[in-house]
Design an enzyme around this catalytic site. Structure first.
Site, PDB file in Angstrom:
ATOM      1  N   HIS A 101      -7.482  -2.042  -3.285  1.00  0.00           N
ATOM      2  CA  HIS A 101      -8.132  -0.914  -3.971  1.00  0.00           C
ATOM      3  C   HIS A 101      -9.660  -1.040  -3.873  1.00  0.00           C
ATOM      4  O   HIS A 101     -10.354  -0.068  -3.608  1.00  0.00           O
ATOM      5  CB  HIS A 101      -7.753  -0.879  -5.460  1.00  0.00           C
ATOM      6  N   LYS A 105       6.587   4.479 -13.483  1.00  0.00           N
ATOM      7  CA  LYS A 105       6.323   3.034 -13.488  1.00  0.00           C
ATOM      8  C   LYS A 105       6.109   2.501 -14.889  1.00  0.00           C
ATOM      9  O   LYS A 105       5.432   3.134 -15.697  1.00  0.00           O
ATOM     10  CB  LYS A 105       5.065   2.739 -12.666  1.00  0.00           C
ATOM     11  N   ARG A 113      -1.724   2.462   3.628  1.00  0.00           N
ATOM     12  CA  ARG A 113      -1.481   1.092   4.092  1.00  0.00           C
ATOM     13  C   ARG A 113      -0.583   1.041   5.308  1.00  0.00           C
ATOM     14  O   ARG A 113      -0.766   0.253   6.193  1.00  0.00           O
ATOM     15  CB  ARG A 113      -0.843   0.259   2.975  1.00  0.00           C
ATOM     16  N   SER A 117       0.156  -3.849  -6.209  1.00  0.00           N
ATOM     17  CA  SER A 117       0.014  -4.368  -7.572  1.00  0.00           C
ATOM     18  C   SER A 117       1.296  -5.070  -8.018  1.00  0.00           C
ATOM     19  O   SER A 117       1.243  -6.123  -8.652  1.00  0.00           O
ATOM     20  CB  SER A 117      -0.333  -3.235  -8.533  1.00  0.00           C
TER      21      SER A 117
HETATM   22  N1  COA Z   1      -4.432  -1.602  -1.155  1.00  0.00           N
HETATM   23  C1  COA Z   1      -3.456  -2.252  -1.788  1.00  0.00           C
HETATM   24  N2  COA Z   1      -2.515  -1.650  -2.514  1.00  0.00           N
HETATM   25  C2  COA Z   1      -2.551  -0.327  -2.593  1.00  0.00           C
HETATM   26  C3  COA Z   1      -3.522   0.421  -1.951  1.00  0.00           C
HETATM   27  C4  COA Z   1      -4.499  -0.266  -1.211  1.00  0.00           C
HETATM   28  N3  COA Z   1      -5.469   0.358  -0.564  1.00  0.00           N
HETATM   29  N4  COA Z   1      -3.286   1.718  -2.205  1.00  0.00           N
HETATM   30  C5  COA Z   1      -2.204   1.775  -2.973  1.00  0.00           C
HETATM   31  N5  COA Z   1      -1.768   0.533  -3.217  1.00  0.00           N
HETATM   32  C6  COA Z   1      -0.576   0.175  -3.962  1.00  0.00           C
HETATM   33  C7  COA Z   1      -0.748   0.266  -5.422  1.00  0.00           C
HETATM   34  O1  COA Z   1      -1.149  -0.966  -5.969  1.00  0.00           O
HETATM   35  C8  COA Z   1       0.629   0.657  -5.863  1.00  0.00           C
HETATM   36  O2  COA Z   1       1.402  -0.526  -5.946  1.00  0.00           O
HETATM   37  P1  COA Z   1       2.630  -0.627  -6.951  1.00  0.00           P
HETATM   38  O3  COA Z   1       3.634   0.399  -6.512  1.00  0.00           O
HETATM   39  O4  COA Z   1       3.068  -2.014  -6.748  1.00  0.00           O
HETATM   40  O5  COA Z   1       2.074  -0.333  -8.332  1.00  0.00           O
HETATM   41  C9  COA Z   1       1.201   1.474  -4.726  1.00  0.00           C
HETATM   42  O6  COA Z   1       0.432   1.107  -3.607  1.00  0.00           O
HETATM   43  C10 COA Z   1       1.109   2.936  -4.915  1.00  0.00           C
HETATM   44  O7  COA Z   1      -0.228   3.274  -5.190  1.00  0.00           O
HETATM   45  P2  COA Z   1      -0.717   4.742  -5.506  1.00  0.00           P
HETATM   46  O8  COA Z   1      -0.541   5.619  -4.329  1.00  0.00           O
HETATM   47  O9  COA Z   1      -2.056   4.612  -6.084  1.00  0.00           O
HETATM   48  O10 COA Z   1       0.343   5.246  -6.490  1.00  0.00           O
HETATM   49  P3  COA Z   1       0.352   5.002  -8.016  1.00  0.00           P
HETATM   50  O11 COA Z   1       1.736   5.116  -8.438  1.00  0.00           O
HETATM   51  O12 COA Z   1      -0.347   3.749  -8.357  1.00  0.00           O
HETATM   52  O13 COA Z   1      -0.508   6.241  -8.536  1.00  0.00           O
HETATM   53  C11 COA Z   1      -0.868   8.535  -9.091  1.00  0.00           C
HETATM   54  C12 COA Z   1      -0.088   7.550  -8.243  1.00  0.00           C
HETATM   55  C13 COA Z   1      -1.207   7.987 -10.468  1.00  0.00           C
HETATM   56  C14 COA Z   1      -2.131   8.896  -8.343  1.00  0.00           C
HETATM   57  C15 COA Z   1       0.061   9.751  -9.184  1.00  0.00           C
HETATM   58  O14 COA Z   1       1.290   9.342  -9.778  1.00  0.00           O
HETATM   59  C16 COA Z   1      -0.541  10.866 -10.018  1.00  0.00           C
HETATM   60  O15 COA Z   1      -1.351  11.621  -9.503  1.00  0.00           O
HETATM   61  N6  COA Z   1      -0.145  10.968 -11.304  1.00  0.00           N
HETATM   62  C17 COA Z   1      -0.589  12.012 -12.202  1.00  0.00           C
HETATM   63  C18 COA Z   1       0.446  13.149 -12.309  1.00  0.00           C
HETATM   64  C19 COA Z   1       0.271  14.107 -11.141  1.00  0.00           C
HETATM   65  O16 COA Z   1      -0.714  14.801 -11.004  1.00  0.00           O
HETATM   66  N7  COA Z   1       1.266  14.138 -10.258  1.00  0.00           N
HETATM   67  C20 COA Z   1       1.143  14.949  -9.044  1.00  0.00           C
HETATM   68  C21 COA Z   1       1.941  16.198  -9.119  1.00  0.00           C
HETATM   69  S1  COA Z   1       3.662  15.822  -9.168  1.00  0.00           S
END
Ligand code: COA
Length: 159
Positions: free
Chosen positions: A17, A41, A90, A128
């Site tokens: 991140h 989650k 990724r 994560s």
């Molecule tokens: N390096 C390392 N890890 C990374 C990364 C990077 N560059 N980018 C993402 N990751 C990992 C994260 O740590 C996470 O790991 P985990 O699954 O073990 O927790 C995983 O990849 C997914 O990351 P991300 O794409 O950021 O998803 P998220 O679940 O953490 O977040 C939100 C997603 C919060 C952005 C999304 O759910 C959201 O927008 N929520 C609000 C509600 C909404 O508007 N929904 C959309 C309409 S349905």
């Protein structure tokens, strides 16, 4: 001003991140790291803790600020007065989900664009959840998270 929002759960922030935040901060005038709730989650750190860990890890980057939000990402975009979402990709496996989210967010608000940065090779396998698992079983997380938050993570597992 070109302001971008980098959204995620950040439970906790990882070097992957941080790499995306650093690179985005060189492209955009301001980067708002948006800590959002992914209802699918179960979290380890509460939202305030996640914000603090990100603030600690990014304190040396002047054009980055952290906001938490409960609700839709597009509503945070309005609140932050931003039109650009930054996400890290990724692997091919991320693509399908990210593609769907980018289209959904654009459908919900036509003025929103999602920009993808390729995650650096050495962070491509970090997530994560894997870091939490390594810490829970006593493995070393020094290569995966910002040094300044290592103790916060270890303390969490002592409790
Ligand atoms: N390096 C390392 N890890 C990374 C990364 C990077 N560059 N980018 C993402 N990751 C990992 C994260 O740590 C996470 O790991 P985990 O699954 O073990 O927790 C995983 O990849 C997914 O990351 P991300 O794409 O950021 O998803 P998220 O679940 O953490 O977040 C939100 C997603 C919060 C952005 C999304 O759910 C959201 O927008 N929520 C609000 C509600 C909404 O508007 N929904 C959309 C309409 S349905």
């Amino acid at each position: 001003m070109k302001r971008a929002v980098y959204p995620g759960s950040f439970d906790p922030i990882t070097n992957g991140h941080l790499d995306i935040i650093r690179r985005a901060s060189e492209i955009f005038d301001e980067v708002v790291v948006g800590v959002l709730v992914n209802p699918d989650k179960k979290g380890l750190f509460d939202i305030e803790e996640r914000v603090k860990l990100i603030e600690k890890s990014t304190s040396n980057i002047s054009n980055v600020r952290v906001e938490s939000f409960t609700g839709l990402l597009i509503d945070l975009m309005k609140k932050a007065d931003a039109k650009i979402i930054v996400k890290g990709l990724r692997a091919i496996s991320d693509f399908e989900y990210e593609f769907q989210m980018a289209l959904l967010n654009n459908k919900l608000d036509l003025s929103i664009e999602t920009v993808f940065l390729m995650t650096s090779e050495n962070n491509s396998y970090i997530s994560s959840s894997s870091i939490k698992q390594i810490a829970m079983f006593g493995g070393s997380i020094v290569d995966f998270v910002p040094e300044i938050i290592i103790n916060d993570i270890l303390e969490k597992f002592k409790k």
